[in-house]
Scaffold this motif. Structure first.
Motif, PDB file in Angstrom:
ATOM      1  N   LEU A  22       0.833  -1.201   0.000  1.00  0.00           N
ATOM      2  CA  LEU A  22       0.000   0.000   0.000  1.00  0.00           C
ATOM      3  C   LEU A  22       0.866   1.248   0.000  1.00  0.00           C
ATOM      4  CD1 LEU A  22      -2.706   1.553   0.378  1.00  0.00           C
ATOM      5  CD2 LEU A  22      -2.402   1.218   2.845  1.00  0.00           C
TER       6      LEU A  22
ATOM      7  N   GLN B 262       3.558   1.853  -1.347  1.00  0.00           N
ATOM      8  CA  GLN B 262       4.193   2.175  -2.627  1.00  0.00           C
ATOM      9  C   GLN B 262       3.289   3.028  -3.515  1.00  0.00           C
ATOM     10  OE1 GLN B 262       7.394   1.140  -2.529  1.00  0.00           O
ATOM     11  NE2 GLN B 262       6.713   0.210  -0.592  1.00  0.00           N
ATOM     12  N   THR B 263       2.035   3.204  -3.108  1.00  0.00           N
ATOM     13  CA  THR B 263       1.048   3.868  -3.955  1.00  0.00           C
ATOM     14  C   THR B 263       0.724   5.271  -3.445  1.00  0.00           C
ATOM     15  OG1 THR B 263      -0.963   3.251  -2.743  1.00  0.00           O
ATOM     16  CG2 THR B 263       0.028   1.563  -4.197  1.00  0.00           C
TER      17      THR B 263
ATOM     18  N   ARG C 222       8.980   3.149   0.890  1.00  0.00           N
ATOM     19  CA  ARG C 222       9.170   3.406  -0.535  1.00  0.00           C
ATOM     20  C   ARG C 222      10.634   3.217  -0.922  1.00  0.00           C
ATOM     21  NH1 ARG C 222       4.783   8.392  -0.591  1.00  0.00           N
ATOM     22  NH2 ARG C 222       2.990   7.035  -1.082  1.00  0.00           N
TER      23      ARG C 222
END
Length: 286
Positions: A147, A149-150, A200
């Motif tokens: 999640l 990463q978005t 990230r």
């Protein structure tokens, strides 16, 4: 417990401290704060250490790094710089939980002459997990990593999200005080973006800052300083089924130990302080 600020590695680090003697640097993880060590630090002080728990980069009151570096190598560089800034010597020890464990592996391997011993909790060396991390059950536990990463991550991140992580990761533990401390550290959008930035940087190589290349490489090496590794039997973040002590030990330096702590989840230093403190002090004391 005293509070103060120190400049290290180009950042202003807020920290908690207690005691006098060799440095015991205590590094927290996510979603947590320096207060996670409030049970351990007085015992370290009573044993003759100067216990210091900084707020990690991006967690208020510590400043947000202008270069946006949140990789393991940057965290290791912070630990080494804090050792220097706080007057540590070769008798210093380093203790890290979760992301603090990543920092500990890197700092101990990169600058072994600065540390006598190390302790890590809840996250073993990455190489120890490669054969089991991608099991279906663990991938479900690790949903938040993907999640994060978005672009939806910042929208999802609020107190209820943090409460859910603590509830899943440390079942049955009353984390209200801990969550108050976390939300104080992550009270602004910039602080939230910093906490997410750690994840990230984990999966996106374009986010790695070359200034920390040497420390980054050290973070995945075995090193030479002995490490005590502790993992909660009921850890809902990284399941004990993924972390077999016999599989972890080959990825730790010679003379290390790996132990499962019964009746404890991810935040074992808070859930079972007497047991965890005893194991740590038995390991650290000559």
């Amino acid at each position: 417990m005293d509070t103060a600020v120190v400049k290290a590695n180009g950042l202003e680090f807020g920290y908690l401290s207690i005691g006098d003697g060799p440095l015991a640097l205590c590094l927290h993880g996510f979603p947590d704060s320096a207060h996670t060590w409030r049970h351990l630090m007085p015992e370290l002080a009573a044993a003759g250490y100067r216990a210091v728990a900084p707020f990690m980069r991006g967690y208020a009151p510590t400043s947000i790094p202008p270069d946006g570096a949140y990789q393991s190598g940057a965290l290791a560089a912070d630990a080494v710089a804090l050792h220097e800034a706080l007057g540590g010597d070769s008798d210093a020890v380093i203790i890290g939980h979760d992301w603090g464990a990543f920092a500990t592996y890197g700092a101990a391997a990169f600058a072994p002459d600065r540390w006598r011993k190390a302790v890590t909790l809840a996250v073993p060396p990455v190489n120890a997990m490669m054969g089991t991390f991608f099991s279906y059950e663990q991938l479900k536990r690790s949903f938040y990593i993907f999640l994060f990463q978005t672009p939806l991550a910042e929208m999802a991140f609020d107190r209820s999200f943090v409460e859910g992580l603590w509830r899943d990761w440390s079942p049955g533990f009353d984390a209200a005080e801990e969550i108050d401390n976390v939300m104080d550290c992550l009270a602004t959008p910039d602080n939230i973006a910093a906490a997410i930035g750690y994840y990230r940087a984990m999966l996106d190589p374009t986010r790695l800052v070359n200034a920390y290349a040497a420390e980054q490489a050290s973070a995945s090496t075995t090193g030479e300083r002995p490490i005590l590794y502790l993992h909660g039997a009921q850890d809902g973040c990284l399941g004990a089924d993924v972390v077999d002590p016999s599989a972890v030990l080959p990825h730790l330096p010679p003379g290390s130990r790996a132990e499962i702590v019964p009746d404890a989840g991810h935040f074992l230093q808070l859930e079972r302080p007497a047991d965890v403190n005893r194991r740590i002090l038995d390991w650290l004391l000559p």
